[in-house]
Design an enzyme around this catalytic site. Structure first.
Site, PDB file in Angstrom:
ATOM      1  N   PHE A 115      29.947 -18.263  -4.913  1.00 41.63           N
ATOM      2  CA  PHE A 115      31.371 -18.824  -5.063  1.00 41.63           C
ATOM      3  C   PHE A 115      31.127 -18.991  -3.127  1.00 41.63           C
ATOM      4  O   PHE A 115      31.041 -18.083  -2.543  1.00 41.63           O
ATOM      5  CB  PHE A 115      32.321 -17.893  -5.035  1.00 41.63           C
ATOM      6  CG  PHE A 115      33.226 -18.293  -4.867  1.00 41.63           C
ATOM      7  CD1 PHE A 115      34.080 -19.512  -5.046  1.00 41.63           C
ATOM      8  CD2 PHE A 115      34.102 -18.146  -3.418  1.00 41.63           C
ATOM      9  CE1 PHE A 115      35.216 -20.112  -5.545  1.00 41.63           C
ATOM     10  CE2 PHE A 115      36.149 -19.012  -3.278  1.00 41.63           C
ATOM     11  CZ  PHE A 115      36.393 -19.975  -4.791  1.00 41.63           C
ATOM     12  N   ALA A 116      30.879 -20.318  -2.542  1.00 40.26           N
ATOM     13  CA  ALA A 116      30.342 -20.907  -1.253  1.00 40.26           C
ATOM     14  C   ALA A 116      31.217 -21.250  -0.487  1.00 40.26           C
ATOM     15  O   ALA A 116      31.610 -22.454  -0.648  1.00 40.26           O
ATOM     16  CB  ALA A 116      28.969 -21.077  -1.064  1.00 40.26           C
ATOM     17  N   LEU A 117      32.312 -20.710  -0.319  1.00 38.09           N
ATOM     18  CA  LEU A 117      33.862 -21.019   0.560  1.00 38.09           C
ATOM     19  C   LEU A 117      33.563 -20.731   2.022  1.00 38.09           C
ATOM     20  O   LEU A 117      33.399 -21.846   3.219  1.00 38.09           O
ATOM     21  CB  LEU A 117      35.633 -20.665   0.041  1.00 38.09           C
ATOM     22  CG  LEU A 117      36.145 -21.080   0.562  1.00 38.09           C
ATOM     23  CD1 LEU A 117      36.494 -23.029  -0.364  1.00 38.09           C
ATOM     24  CD2 LEU A 117      37.626 -20.378  -0.078  1.00 38.09           C
ATOM     25  N   SER A 118      33.774 -19.555   2.016  1.00 36.84           N
ATOM     26  CA  SER A 118      33.692 -18.711   4.061  1.00 36.84           C
ATOM     27  C   SER A 118      32.806 -19.827   4.848  1.00 36.84           C
ATOM     28  O   SER A 118      31.737 -20.153   4.363  1.00 36.84           O
ATOM     29  CB  SER A 118      33.618 -18.282   4.021  1.00 36.84           C
ATOM     30  OG  SER A 118      35.041 -17.536   3.136  1.00 36.84           O
ATOM     31  N   GLY A 123      36.919 -19.008   8.311  1.00 36.55           N
ATOM     32  CA  GLY A 123      36.898 -17.985   6.733  1.00 36.55           C
ATOM     33  C   GLY A 123      38.314 -18.301   6.240  1.00 36.55           C
ATOM     34  O   GLY A 123      38.400 -18.492   4.924  1.00 36.55           O
ATOM     35  N   GLU A 363      37.876 -12.789  -0.124  1.00 36.05           N
ATOM     36  CA  GLU A 363      38.730 -14.077  -0.416  1.00 36.05           C
ATOM     37  C   GLU A 363      40.664 -13.768  -0.167  1.00 36.05           C
ATOM     38  O   GLU A 363      42.013 -13.515  -1.192  1.00 36.05           O
ATOM     39  CB  GLU A 363      38.959 -12.721  -2.360  1.00 36.05           C
ATOM     40  CG  GLU A 363      37.351 -13.026  -3.158  1.00 36.05           C
ATOM     41  CD  GLU A 363      37.118 -12.662  -4.979  1.00 36.05           C
ATOM     42  OE1 GLU A 363      38.917 -12.907  -4.946  1.00 36.05           O
ATOM     43  OE2 GLU A 363      36.965 -11.886  -5.023  1.00 36.05           O
ATOM     44  N   GLY A 364      40.954 -13.498   1.033  1.00 35.13           N
ATOM     45  CA  GLY A 364      41.963 -13.969   1.920  1.00 35.13           C
ATOM     46  C   GLY A 364      41.908 -12.556   2.369  1.00 35.13           C
ATOM     47  O   GLY A 364      42.451 -11.640   1.537  1.00 35.13           O
TER      48      GLY A 364
END
Length: 385
Positions: A115-118, A123, A363-364
């Site tokens: 899962f490539a979000l940051s 971030g 994840e936050g």
């Protein structure tokens, strides 16, 4: 929301999972190389049928799996969770072709998801991501004739399973200046030209890396969900997985608590057992109280998710926040009550002490969860006026 309690089949399943984790998964975990994907461990999770359950079970079952595995083998828990996090957007938003290609391989443990979000500068503020999806001609030949084509340019950072995953759920900006509304989710196989990665030397034993996108070609066939609606894909995934991060934390807290009960009941000190000291007994009681409170909030949030409740974002944030902060407290107190032996390399608590810190960030971060909770509270108040 009704009070949560396990029924007999659930209790039996959790006991079975703890036994499997100790007997079959932990030996494979111990053979793994820190900082790298343990493909043998992932394959065993697939062989046991646990990865397939990521796509056939609800949030409560996901939490039961994560708590039970974490109690006996945190590496197995993390391997399972990362498969789910990376592949859930494909399961929930993918096309039939995307699902047919990747989900069976994720389920049997032969394909590693991420899962490539940051990003380096985005971030906690995920809506500020800067990875660009620039429209233009693509040299990649799509199966269909058409639709939009983009080149991905930029960086991702702090990505679990990178750079060793087989595919990535990537969130990129398709509309500049549009904030959360201008992000699109793409399924990007690891062998796409222009995609490279490097591992990062982190405290956690599982792989975490950075990804570099140098005009990586993607087409309409790679889009997950709708164009410019990728933030919904990300938040929907996190709303499911945040309570289960809490379950991971509860599993670690329970392992630390049980180790402390054994140690304080058997350890001779000051003419008796450690447990006979009121200060110790009260501390153990506090650890148990906080662990159980966190557990109840985790499963309340998971039940709310499975029932389609309107307040899932708030409950998910509360569950992750309370459980991860609680686990940090419980593990730290367990170390204190064990003394120097708990800091020796290879001790259960030394392992948990390293593992327990990261969930308060990924994840936050805890601060982000507090922001979500406050936002949801005020939105509810305004809606009621």
């Amino acid at each position: 929301m009704p009070a949560f309690s396990l029924d007999p089949p659930q209790s039996a399943w959790c006991a079975e999972l703890r036994a499997l984790a100790a007997e079959r998964l932990r030996p494979l975990a111990e053979k793994g190389e820190p900082g790298h994907v343990n493909r043998a461990l992932v394959a065993e999770l697939g062989q046991l049928g646990l990865l397939e359950r990521l796509f056939t079970s609800g949030a409560v079952d996901l939490c039961l799996m994560r708590e039970s595995l974490a109690y006996a083998c945190t590496e197995a828990e993390t391997a399972l969770a990362l498969q789910g996090l990376g592949a859930h957007p494909v399961h929930a938003h993918g096309t039939p072709a995307q699902r047919d290609r990747w989900l069976p391989r994720v389920a049997d443990g032969t394909a590693i998801a991420a899962f490539a979000l940051s990003e380096p500068a985005a971030g906690s503020d995920a809506a500020a991501l800067e990875l660009r999806a620039e429209a233009g001609a693509s040299e990649l030949v799509a199966e269909s004739d058409g639709g939009a084509r983009w080149r991905l340019t930029g960086e991702k950072c702090w990505i679990s399973n990178a750079p060793e995953a087989d595919f990535y759920t990537v969130f990129a900006r398709t509309t500049p200046g549009a904030g959360a509304r201008g992000v699109t989710a793409f399924l990007v196989p690891a062998d796409r030209p222009g995609l490279t990665g490097t591992g990062l030397d982190m405290l956690s034993p599982h792989p975490i890396g950075a990804l570099s996108f140098d005009a990586v070609p993607v087409t309409a066939d790679d889009v997950l969900g709708e164009i410019d609606r990728g933030f919904r894909v990300a938040m929907g995934t996190l709303n499911l997985f945040r309570p289960s991060v809490g379950a991971f934390a509860v599993g670690m807290a329970q392992a630390a608590l049980d180790a402390t009960l054994t140690h304080t009941a058997e350890r001779d000190a000051f003419g008796g057992k450690l447990k006979d000291l009121q200060s110790v007994a009260h501390q153990v009681a506090e650890m148990a109280l906080r662990t159980e409170a966190a557990r109840l909030m985790v499963y309340a949030a998971a039940t709310a998710y499975d029932e389609g409740a309107a307040d899932v974002p708030k409950r998910a944030a509360m569950a992750k926040l309370l459980a991860t902060e609680t686990a940090q407290y419980v593990v730290d107190q367990a170390v204190q009550l064990h003394g120097a032996r708990a800091l020796r390399r290879g001790h259960l608590l030394e392992h948990l002490y390293r593992e327990v810190r990261a969930p308060r960030i990924y994840e936050g971060a805890s601060e982000v969860q507090r922001g979500i909770i406050a936002k949801e509270l005020y939105a509810t108040r305004e809606a009621a006026q």
